[in-house]
Motif scaffolding. Structure first.
Motif, PDB file in Angstrom:
ATOM      1  N   GLU A 292     -44.434  41.356 -18.160  1.00 54.75           N
ATOM      2  CA  GLU A 292     -43.086  41.919 -18.261  1.00 54.75           C
ATOM      3  C   GLU A 292     -42.692  41.917 -19.730  1.00 54.75           C
ATOM      4  O   GLU A 292     -42.924  40.933 -20.434  1.00 54.75           O
ATOM      5  CB  GLU A 292     -42.134  41.027 -17.455  1.00 54.75           C
ATOM      6  CG  GLU A 292     -40.684  41.447 -17.506  1.00 54.75           C
ATOM      7  CD  GLU A 292     -39.801  40.541 -16.633  1.00 54.75           C
ATOM      8  OE1 GLU A 292     -40.340  39.609 -15.984  1.00 54.75           O
ATOM      9  OE2 GLU A 292     -38.592  40.767 -16.607  1.00 54.75           O
ATOM     10  N   VAL A 308     -47.335  36.944 -17.875  1.00 56.43           N
ATOM     11  CA  VAL A 308     -46.944  36.945 -19.287  1.00 56.43           C
ATOM     12  C   VAL A 308     -45.601  37.640 -19.438  1.00 56.43           C
ATOM     13  O   VAL A 308     -45.421  38.762 -18.945  1.00 56.43           O
ATOM     14  CB  VAL A 308     -47.984  37.679 -20.160  1.00 56.43           C
ATOM     15  CG1 VAL A 308     -47.538  37.696 -21.622  1.00 56.43           C
ATOM     16  CG2 VAL A 308     -49.352  37.030 -20.027  1.00 56.43           C
ATOM     17  N   ALA A 309     -44.657  36.995 -20.115  1.00 60.93           N
ATOM     18  CA  ALA A 309     -43.383  37.630 -20.451  1.00 60.93           C
ATOM     19  C   ALA A 309     -43.266  37.679 -21.964  1.00 60.93           C
ATOM     20  O   ALA A 309     -43.459  36.670 -22.645  1.00 60.93           O
ATOM     21  CB  ALA A 309     -42.220  36.840 -19.863  1.00 60.93           C
ATOM     22  N   VAL A 310     -42.983  38.871 -22.493  1.00 66.52           N
ATOM     23  CA  VAL A 310     -42.765  39.058 -23.926  1.00 66.52           C
ATOM     24  C   VAL A 310     -41.313  39.479 -24.114  1.00 66.52           C
ATOM     25  O   VAL A 310     -40.869  40.450 -23.495  1.00 66.52           O
ATOM     26  CB  VAL A 310     -43.711  40.121 -24.515  1.00 66.52           C
ATOM     27  CG1 VAL A 310     -43.419  40.353 -25.989  1.00 66.52           C
ATOM     28  CG2 VAL A 310     -45.161  39.709 -24.308  1.00 66.52           C
TER      29      VAL A 310
ATOM     30  N   TRP B  18     -37.431  28.456 -19.720  1.00 72.87           N
ATOM     31  CA  TRP B  18     -38.588  28.865 -18.945  1.00 72.87           C
ATOM     32  C   TRP B  18     -39.713  29.246 -19.916  1.00 72.87           C
ATOM     33  O   TRP B  18     -39.416  29.788 -20.981  1.00 72.87           O
ATOM     34  CB  TRP B  18     -38.210  30.100 -18.098  1.00 72.87           C
ATOM     35  CG  TRP B  18     -39.327  30.637 -17.270  1.00 72.87           C
ATOM     36  CD1 TRP B  18     -39.676  30.264 -16.022  1.00 72.87           C
ATOM     37  CD2 TRP B  18     -40.268  31.655 -17.654  1.00 72.87           C
ATOM     38  NE1 TRP B  18     -40.764  30.988 -15.594  1.00 72.87           N
ATOM     39  CE2 TRP B  18     -41.150  31.841 -16.586  1.00 72.87           C
ATOM     40  CE3 TRP B  18     -40.451  32.419 -18.813  1.00 72.87           C
ATOM     41  CZ2 TRP B  18     -42.207  32.764 -16.608  1.00 72.87           C
ATOM     42  CZ3 TRP B  18     -41.502  33.318 -18.847  1.00 72.87           C
ATOM     43  CH2 TRP B  18     -42.362  33.497 -17.764  1.00 72.87           C
ATOM     44  N   ASP B 324     -47.966  30.613 -16.345  1.00 72.98           N
ATOM     45  CA  ASP B 324     -47.004  31.467 -17.041  1.00 72.98           C
ATOM     46  C   ASP B 324     -47.137  31.344 -18.552  1.00 72.98           C
ATOM     47  O   ASP B 324     -47.343  30.253 -19.078  1.00 72.98           O
ATOM     48  CB  ASP B 324     -45.576  31.099 -16.639  1.00 72.98           C
ATOM     49  CG  ASP B 324     -45.300  31.432 -15.178  1.00 72.98           C
ATOM     50  OD1 ASP B 324     -45.437  32.611 -14.819  1.00 72.98           O
ATOM     51  OD2 ASP B 324     -44.982  30.513 -14.407  1.00 72.98           O
ATOM     52  N   VAL B 325     -46.984  32.486 -19.212  1.00 73.96           N
ATOM     53  CA  VAL B 325     -47.010  32.555 -20.669  1.00 73.96           C
ATOM     54  C   VAL B 325     -45.742  33.269 -21.128  1.00 73.96           C
ATOM     55  O   VAL B 325     -45.448  34.370 -20.652  1.00 73.96           O
ATOM     56  CB  VAL B 325     -48.239  33.337 -21.174  1.00 73.96           C
ATOM     57  CG1 VAL B 325     -48.241  33.420 -22.699  1.00 73.96           C
ATOM     58  CG2 VAL B 325     -49.529  32.716 -20.659  1.00 73.96           C
ATOM     59  N   LEU B 326     -45.026  32.634 -22.050  1.00 81.10           N
ATOM     60  CA  LEU B 326     -43.862  33.270 -22.662  1.00 81.10           C
ATOM     61  C   LEU B 326     -44.148  33.503 -24.139  1.00 81.10           C
ATOM     62  O   LEU B 326     -44.615  32.602 -24.834  1.00 81.10           O
ATOM     63  CB  LEU B 326     -42.625  32.369 -22.547  1.00 81.10           C
ATOM     64  CG  LEU B 326     -41.413  32.825 -23.384  1.00 81.10           C
ATOM     65  CD1 LEU B 326     -40.804  34.099 -22.812  1.00 81.10           C
ATOM     66  CD2 LEU B 326     -40.368  31.722 -23.462  1.00 81.10           C
ATOM     67  N   VAL B 327     -43.845  34.711 -24.608  1.00 85.36           N
ATOM     68  CA  VAL B 327     -43.906  35.025 -26.034  1.00 85.36           C
ATOM     69  C   VAL B 327     -42.544  35.587 -26.405  1.00 85.36           C
ATOM     70  O   VAL B 327     -42.130  36.612 -25.862  1.00 85.36           O
ATOM     71  CB  VAL B 327     -45.005  36.065 -26.324  1.00 85.36           C
ATOM     72  CG1 VAL B 327     -45.059  36.369 -27.821  1.00 85.36           C
ATOM     73  CG2 VAL B 327     -46.350  35.580 -25.819  1.00 85.36           C
ATOM     74  N   VAL B 328     -41.838  34.915 -27.312  1.00 88.19           N
ATOM     75  CA  VAL B 328     -40.472  35.348 -27.616  1.00 88.19           C
ATOM     76  C   VAL B 328     -40.193  35.216 -29.104  1.00 88.19           C
ATOM     77  O   VAL B 328     -40.593  34.237 -29.744  1.00 88.19           O
ATOM     78  CB  VAL B 328     -39.438  34.541 -26.780  1.00 88.19           C
ATOM     79  CG1 VAL B 328     -39.547  33.045 -27.030  1.00 88.19           C
ATOM     80  CG2 VAL B 328     -38.012  35.021 -27.030  1.00 88.19           C
ATOM     81  N   VAL B 339     -35.835  37.241 -18.157  1.00 89.53           N
ATOM     82  CA  VAL B 339     -37.174  37.445 -17.600  1.00 89.53           C
ATOM     83  C   VAL B 339     -37.080  37.316 -16.081  1.00 89.53           C
ATOM     84  O   VAL B 339     -36.525  36.352 -15.563  1.00 89.53           O
ATOM     85  CB  VAL B 339     -38.168  36.417 -18.176  1.00 89.53           C
ATOM     86  CG1 VAL B 339     -39.512  36.514 -17.472  1.00 89.53           C
ATOM     87  CG2 VAL B 339     -38.325  36.621 -19.675  1.00 89.53           C
TER      88      VAL B 339
END
Lengths: 345, 345
Positions: A292, A308-310, B18, B324-328, B339
């Motif tokens: 997403e 994966v959330a960017v 998160w 889960d992977v978050l890139v922010v 998200v």
């Protein structure tokens, strides 16, 4: 005219596509665009029995286990030359030339490129084969569409039958030079695809690199295996100095030609190049696997499982592969090769 | 002077942190800074038997399983009020007030904040308790160090013994207003920490929110459990309208005071705030778990296992947690709450 013999060169580990590409699972043998691997697609392009003979595949011994089953799915009668070490393209093409009749026209193709227009490829191959049959050393000239600094450039000279005489090569120019080339016109990218009459290639190699040519001949003469799969003799091959066909032959020879090949070519050299070849969604992003993008454009997610959330980032690439996660700015895609871990895996 | 009763409020799910914080494993109960959870650290701060009585912990029923063992590791004699639903802080503090003697001074503290200077916290608590004992409703005023738009601001009035009279509250001002507050001086952040005499809080709540006060009294009277752990009556509590103590009481009352609390406070409201509280390495980055930054600064990697490489990006946060992977971008840290997946987990 006799059939062209495709020589598929499976070299390079593709570390800039880490973590999807790894030393143990290199770039040509993984599906990067669609369901076919780049190697399978390279075989597909030459899989027309009217135009092409069965291919000769030059492959490192660590990669034979990938190449053989993938080739079997596309074509019958492929021959394999198994290199114990990588020695770049001049020796690899010479090994293949030894396996052919001197009058065969060979078309040396990297196995890790993307070509969008198969018809254009085949027309260029026919054009190149015509010139090669007349003892020209023929390069595919890819339409240069951007001032890339990572490619070689070919200067187009006078008309020559189905192609053009080459006036010179420039390897990896700086940005200003590349921009000047584009502005001037008359320059094409060197796609690393070459057509040669096998005997002429060997004679030209012997002229400009006599030691290398002799070493390859020895390694071929003392080969092990059968006609379908063989390895050059290990110690003899180890002694050869690695050199590209560009440096060893093309830049020295006089009878050098090119054909125009406007075929939607990309070397898929890094994640930015790969992203450029994939379709974007309505939000301008590319999401492969569960992912997403919130507040972002030009971003690619490619995950083999994890979600994966960017958030709030434009033009980044996020790749999840097994136990590895890469996050890279598309502008910095060339620097992926500097990640410590990608050198070891 | 009698001891202060800490009332630790465990509300909120911390979705902006998160994927480390989740509905099922919320922010107060996970170690985010050092080895202690924010909840444990909140108990630590009130764990001085000279100054504080045993705490009252107000916790959602889904979180009791986290709160009870963590509290047992810090303090003896903690009492638990278990809310079947979240109804914000005004009802939560009222439930705790019902469990106390009307003359007890309570110090209501969120469980999910970071305080660097425990001594300053305790001095502020003593100052606040003195005023609360004289029937002032007392807020902790946090030194405002930046024009944050996500906080409430308190306007400091005249000197009042150990603190100041409050001239007004401004909740979440726009950027220009926040900048003006900082330029003018005399404004502090509302840290959400309050001292009240229990009986006075209930009488003021009854004055400004009579229905809410009556509903809480009913839910308390019909409670289930024993003196150490009890739940307000379910249907009665469900009927209460959620409201914060700020809106229900503080912004309406006349006897409102504040104490200065320069204690290195942060609400750790998002990944940018958390990164700001962690130490950077020599390259200006923060790496927790296996990770590597190539050509980047101000970047944080926080991985629970997988290897993470960040290339060519400044000021991003990458978090890997389970699947889960978050890139922010640190600038966009507030948007993590948008998200989709973080709402469900």
């Amino acid at each position: 005219m006799s059939k062209i013999v495709p020589v598929i060169l499976c070299g390079g580990s593709g570390t800039r596509l880490w973590p999807r590409s790894r030393v143990t699972r290199p770039k040509p043998f993984i599906p990067l665009l669609g369901r076919r691997t780049l190697f399978e697609a390279a075989l597909d392009r030459c899989n027309d029995p009217q135009q092409f003979a069965a291919p000769v595949i030059v492959v490192g011994e660590g990669h034979l286990a990938f190449a053989r089953p993938q080739a079997a799915g596309v074509t019958q009668g492929a021959r394999f030359i198994v290199e114990p070490f990588g020695r770049n393209t001049a020796p690899a093409i010479a090994l293949a030339a030894h396996a052919l009749d001197p009058d065969d026209v060979m078309l040396a193709c990297p196995s890790d490129q993307h070509v969008a227009d198969m018809g254009a490829f085949r027309r260029a191959a026919a054009d190149a084969a015509t010139l090669a049959g007349d003892d020209w050393l023929v390069a595919f000239g890819i339409e240069a569409t951007a001032p890339e600094t990572g490619y070689g450039y070919i200067r187009r000279g006078e008309r020559l039958g189905t192609g053009f005489r080459v006036e010179g090569f420039t390897e990896k120019p700086d940005r200003a030079t590349a921009q000047a080339f584009l502005a001037q016109g008359g320059y094409a990218w060197n796609g690393g695809i070459f057509a040669f009459r096998a005997g002429y290639y060997l004679s030209e190699l012997a002229r400009y690199r006599p030691e290398l040519a002799a070493q390859v001949a020895t390694a071929h003469r003392q080969r092990e295996g059968d006609g379908m799969t063989w390895c050059p003799q290990r110690e003899a091959f180890a002694a050869i100095a690695a050199e590209s066909v560009d440096y060893a032959v093309m830049e020295n020879a006089t009878r050098v030609a090119m054909v125009d090949a406007a075929m939607g070519w990309s070397d898929i050299g890094n994640w930015d190049a790969l992203a450029s070849r994939r379709e974007t969604d309505a939000g301008g992003n590319i999401i492969v696997g569960p992912g997403e993008v919130v507040d972002g454009r030009g971003t690619m997610i490619d995950s083999d499982g994890p979600n994966v959330a960017v958030v709030g980032l434009d033009n980044v690439v996020v790749v999840v592969d097994g136990n590895d996660v890469l996050v890279v700015s598309r502008d910095a895609a060339q620097a992926v090769g500097r990640v410590t871990r990608c050198k070891n895996q």
